[in-house]
Design an enzyme around this catalytic site. Sequence first.
Site, mmCIF file in Angstrom:
data_model
loop_
_atom_site.group_PDB
_atom_site.id
_atom_site.type_symbol
_atom_site.label_atom_id
_atom_site.label_comp_id
_atom_site.label_asym_id
_atom_site.label_seq_id
_atom_site.Cartn_x
_atom_site.Cartn_y
_atom_site.Cartn_z
ATOM 1 C CG ASP A 1 67.113 49.240 46.103
ATOM 2 O OD1 ASP A 1 67.884 48.126 46.007
ATOM 3 O OD2 ASP A 1 67.722 50.322 46.500
ATOM 4 C CE1 TYR B 1 72.076 55.022 52.026
ATOM 5 C CE2 TYR B 1 70.532 55.197 50.213
ATOM 6 C CZ TYR B 1 71.664 55.676 50.842
ATOM 7 O OH TYR B 1 72.077 56.787 50.503
#
Lengths: 681, 681
Positions: free
Chosen positions: A319, A403
Site C-alpha cells: 500500500d 480499506y
Amino acid sequence: MSNVHPFDPLSPAEISQAVRIVKNAIPHEPLAFRVVTLLEPPKSQMLPFLHAEHAGKANDTNANTPARIALIHFNRGGGVSDLCEVHVNLDAQTIVQERSLAGRHSFQDTTEMQAMEKACLASAQVQDALRLLQLPEGAVVQVECWTYGTDGMNDMRERIIMCYLYMSLTPHGDSNHYAYPLDICVEMLSETYSVKRVLSLPLGENDRFGLVSEVGVKPFDRRKIHRSSEYHPDLVPERRTTTKPYRVVQPQGPSFHVEGNLLTWEKWRMRVGFNFREGLTLHDIMYDGRSVFYRLALSEMFVPYGDSRAPYPRKAAFDLGSNGAGVNANNLKLGCDCLGHIKYFDGVHHNMHGDPVVLPNAVCCHEIDDGILWKHTNFRTNNAVVTRSRVLVLQTIITVGNYEYIFAFQFTQDASINYEVRATGILSTAPINLDESVPYGTLVAPGVMAPYHQHLFSLRIDPAIDGHRNSLMVEESHAMPLNDPAVHNPFGIGYTTTHKFVETESPLDIDIARNRVFKIVNENVCNPISKGPVGYKLVPHPSQMILAHPSSYHAQRSEFGEHAVWVTRYQDGELYSAGENTMQSAGGEGIASWIRSRTSPLSVRDEDIVLWHTFGTTHNPRVEDWPVMPSEKLLVSLKPVNFFTRNPALDVPISSQAENQSVLVGESGGSTSANPCCPKL
Amino acid sequence: MSNVHPFDPLSPAEISQAVRIVKNAIPHEPLAFRVVTLLEPPKSQMLPFLHAEHAGKANDTNANTPARIALIHFNRGGGVSDLCEVHVNLDAQTIVQERSLAGRHSFQDTTEMQAMEKACLASAQVQDALRLLQLPEGAVVQVECWTYGTDGMNDMRERIIMCYLYMSLTPHGDSNHYAYPLDICVEMLSETYSVKRVLSLPLGENDRFGLVSEVGVKPFDRRKIHRSSEYHPDLVPERRTTTKPYRVVQPQGPSFHVEGNLLTWEKWRMRVGFNFREGLTLHDIMYDGRSVFYRLALSEMFVPYGDSRAPYPRKAAFDLGSNGAGVNANNLKLGCDCLGHIKYFDGVHHNMHGDPVVLPNAVCCHEIDDGILWKHTNFRTNNAVVTRSRVLVLQTIITVGNYEYIFAFQFTQDASINYEVRATGILSTAPINLDESVPYGTLVAPGVMAPYHQHLFSLRIDPAIDGHRNSLMVEESHAMPLNDPAVHNPFGIGYTTTHKFVETESPLDIDIARNRVFKIVNENVCNPISKGPVGYKLVPHPSQMILAHPSSYHAQRSEFGEHAVWVTRYQDGELYSAGENTMQSAGGEGIASWIRSRTSPLSVRDEDIVLWHTFGTTHNPRVEDWPVMPSEKLLVSLKPVNFFTRNPALDVPISSQAENQSVLVGESGGSTSANPCCPKL
C-alpha cells in the site's frame, strides 16, 4: 531559500521548477510525471547542519545548508514504459543524476486507475461477459483496480492492472457495491488501456478460474440479493439516538506551537514531513533539548491474501510502494476525525503533467487526554497526587480502495512515543456460491466471501539517542539456576537479566517467554543514576509473521515480513524495506537482500543504526467486520529506559477540579465535589 | 427486600444484622470481624431468577429470589488465631453453615497494619537498632508492613508481619520516605503485636542478612542524602506551565443510566458489584438483550520479587487475597481521576467490631471518546462516513502501600469489553551500598535499589454467550502445505485456520507464531451468516509467566501464574485462582489443584465453563519509574466473533462538526470548517 528547512517537503513552486528543468532537458517528448518529491539530504550533510541549528548558530546553518534536490520519476513517451529517474538540484537548477528504470513500474496513480476503470467497462469483451451474467434491473457495475501481485503467470515486463467487478443495486452513489462481487475479473494492460483477458472467478473451493470466452459464466444468482450490507447513513435508516454529545473544550487553545513544519509541544520538538509514498514522516525529534530520533516513518506495508486459488494470489498489495500512503491521504474534516483544537498540515503532490497538486488536510495535529499519567495516594495522610496524561497526536488516514488505515504518532509527557495503527473500512470481498464455504475465508453476507489476509507493517526507526552512534541491546529475564553452588538462589525465586549487544546487521524475533526487550542504547553516554548506558526501548506489537511459503513471490517480495525486528547500518536511500519499486516486483530487493549484499557483515555496534519493526494482524474476518469494520488497533511504543535521571513527567500539572471542571452525576447543575483531590493545591 | 437484587452487595444494615446474629450466637466473647460480605447465590438458583427477570416476570422473580446470605470470617477471642467462617441467612436470620479455619490467616487489615507500625516503632529492640543507624538530625522513621511471603523459614501457624523501615528527611507528611530505605527490617507477631526478630538487610550482592543483635548494623551513610526523590507538588517546586486546560463538556449529560446497581449504556446492561477482596465485580452482562457474560472480575494478583537474598523472598504479595482490592480502593475525587460527567459508586465494608464502614467513591463511571470507531471514504464520490468511538469506563484505583493499580472495565459501542490495568505509584525499594549493584535490581537513586519483580494478574471470565452452555475453541492460522497433491496451493501463498475444541479442564498457552485465538463459543447457536457457532474471543495480553522455580513457594502458591489461559467447569465458590486464604499460604490450593482434585477430568465442552487469563509484566524498573512511576498500561479484550450478523456499531451516530464543535487552529474564534465531513447530514 534561507527560510526553507532541508527537511521541508518540496513546495508547489519547487515542484514546478523541478518539472520545468526536466521538460527543458527533454523537449518535444511527452513525459508522464509519476514522482516529484524531496530527495532528503545525505545524513553526512544533515548532521553538521542540525548540529549548528541546535546550537542556534543561524549563520553557520546557512553556510551548511544542503542543496534542495528533487527526486523525479517519469515515463518517457508519456505511457507506462521507459521509466526514468533523475535528481534535480534546485539551487543549481540542473539535473545532477539520472538513471533508467526501464523494465520497472511506477506505483498505481489514481488518475490512471480511474481511466482504467472506464476503459475496462467500455470494452466490448467485458460488456459481453456482463451480458452473460444477466444482472438484475438497475444494477450499477463498479470496477476496482488492483495492482498486480506477482504470481509468475504473466511476463512482468508488461504492466498489468487487475480489475475486479462489483455492482450496486441502488442508484445511491455511496451504495456498498462490495456486497455484490461479480463472478468475473479482467486483466488490463496499462500501456494501451486494453483488455488482456476476461476471467471467470472460482465460486467454490474446488472451482478454478478460466477464460470466460472458453468456460463462460453463469447468470447472477438472484438469491444473493439482500439489504443488510449498506453502511452509508442514507441507506441505514435505523440509527441509535442514545449517544449524547461529547465535546473537548480548550479555553486557552492548544498546548502545541507550529512554525512552518517545526512542531513543539511540551518538551518535544520535531519537524513534520510528508511525501507521496510514506505520507507522514517525522524528523529530528528531540525531547528537552536532547536528540532522540533522526527519522520516524512507516516504511512499507504488505497485505497478502490467503486464498490459494488463482487469480487471488495476485491480491497482495504494497500500500505504500505500489499505491502510496501520501497520495491516498484523506482530506481530514474538522469535527469528524478528531476533537478539540486541530491544526492541519497539507501535503503537496502533482499530476502526471507535473503540475503541483495540494492535498489539503492530509495530517492533523491535536491533543487528547489519556487518563491518569501517574498517581500516588499516601495512605498515612490520605493525600492523593494525580496527574493526567496529555498526548499530542499526529494523524493521517489513508483510503486504499475499499480499506482505510489510520496512522497516528502519539507523543506523551513522559517522553514516550506511540505509533498507533487502526484498520477500518470495507473488507475486500469475493463471490462464492450460496451453498459453499472455503477454508480461507469468512461468509459475511449471502454469496459474499471475505478472504483471510494479513496486514504486515514495517516501521522504520532511525534513532539518535543522545547522538548518532547507537547500539541495539537485547535484554531477557531469566530465572536464576537452582542448586548451582556458584549461584545464591536458596529459595528458587531469584531472576536476573541478560544483555546481549547485536554486533552485525541481522533480523531478530520477539520472545515473550523470555521477556525479550529491544533497547536502543548509546554506549558513550552513561546514566549517572543507573550507571548503565542511556537508551530507548522498542515495545513491539507481537504478531504472526508472513504465512506465505518462503519460496513464494509474496515472501520473496516482502522480505521484512519474515522477522519482527531488523537492525541495519544506516545507508542513505535505504528507506523501503521491500525495495524501491514494489509494483510487480519479483523479490530479492528488500531489507534481507541489503544485508546479504554487503561485501562483509556491517557492524551495528556503536554505529549509526536503523531499527525496523514488522508487526500486523492475521485478519481472518469476523461477520462483525461487515459491512464496515470497527477499528482494529495496533500499538507500538518507544519508551525511555534509563535515558533520564528520573520520571520526566514528574513536573506535569497536578490534576484538579478547578482546571478540569468535571460534573458530578446526580447533583443539579454539576456542582463540584466538596473534597478536591489535592487539598494542598 | 423485594427491591434488593441478589447481586447487590450487602448494605450497611445487612452487615449490622449479620454481625448481630453472630454476636448473639457467640455471646461473652470478643470477636474480630475480618470479612462480612455477600455470599453470591449458587448459579443454580440465579439462572431461573435471571431468566424470569430478563423476561420481565416480576412476580415470578420474587418467588425465585435466592436468600440473602452473608459470608463472615471472624477470629474468636478477638486476636488473629482461631479463624472461623459462618454463613448467615439474612432472610431466615440464622447461621446456616459454619466451619473452623484454624491455622489459616485472614488478610492484612489496614487498622491492624497501622497498629503494627506503632508497635514496631515503640519496641525497645527496634529503637536500639535505630540508634545504631545514627540517623541524620530530623529524620522521621516510617514503617511499612508487608504480608509475609512464605519462604519456609518460619512456622506458618504463626501469623507474622514483615516491617521494613524507611525515613524521610523533611517534616512534610508527604515526603517520599521510600527514597531512604533503612538497613534493618523487623519480624512482628500479629497475635501479640510484639517483635520476633530485628534483622539487618543485605547491602550488596554477596551480603547476607542477620540478627542485628549478632551482626550489628552500620551507621547510615550520609552520602546517600539527595533531593531528587520527592513527588509531592509541595516538594517539587519546578513544574511545567505549558499544558493548557483540557475539558470534557457533555451538554446533555452522560449517555448512561444508573438505577441502584443496574447500569445501562447504549445497548449494554449489567449489574455493578463490589466486595472487600475483588473490589469491582460485574454481573449479568448483556448486549442488546442477549446474554454475554455472567460475571467478570479480577480474581487475584501476585507480585513476586526476584531478589534471591533473604529476607526478600518474603516479598511476594497477593494484593487481592492478602490485602484486598476493595478495602484498598481510593476515594476517587471529582476532576482528578476522570473528566466529564461522573457517577460514583460507594463500597461498603466494616471494622473489626463489625460496624459497617462506607468506602466512598470506590468506583467511578464515566464516558470517554476513543477516536475513530469506523470510517470509510468512497473515493468515487469523495464522501467520507466517520463514527467516533464512545467508551463507557468503570474504574477503580487501589493503593497497596507504595503502589497503585488502576483497574478499568471499558465497554465499547461495537460490543467489545476491554479490561485495562495501569500500574503506577512508587517502587518498593531496598537499601544498597553506594558502590554496589545487584543483578536483580535497578539503582534509582543514591543507595536506593528497586528490585526486579513481576505483576501477575488473573482475570476471571465467566461467560454466558447466548446462554450458559459454552465451549472453548482454539483457532490457529497455518500455511497450507506446499507440494501436497491433496492440497491446492500452487503459488505457496494459501493459509487456513484450524479449530480445536478444548474437551476437559486444562491450562493453555499463547502462541503468537500460530496466531492462536481463544474463542468462547456457543455450539447450540449458529450464526446464520457465517454458518458457524456464535462467540466471543479473548484477546490476551501476551506476557512472560512466573519466573520463580516450579518447586518454589512463589510458584506453588500462585498456581495461575504458570499458564496464560485456563479453562474450568463452573463450580460455586471457585473464585480465587490462588486459593481462598492466600495469607502465608503454603500452596497447593489454587486453580491447578482444583483441576487435579476432580475425581475424573471434567468436560468443558458445551458446559458452564469459566475462562481465566493470566497476564502481567516482568517489571525490571527503569530510572524513569522513580520517584513515581508513569502508568504502565496492560490491555485485555473480549470481542464478539461471529456473534452478530453484522457490525453491531453500524448504527452509531455519524461524527459531525455540528455535534463535536471542534476548533480550527489558526482561525480566530474557532470558526467551523467549510466542508462538513458528511455532506448529506
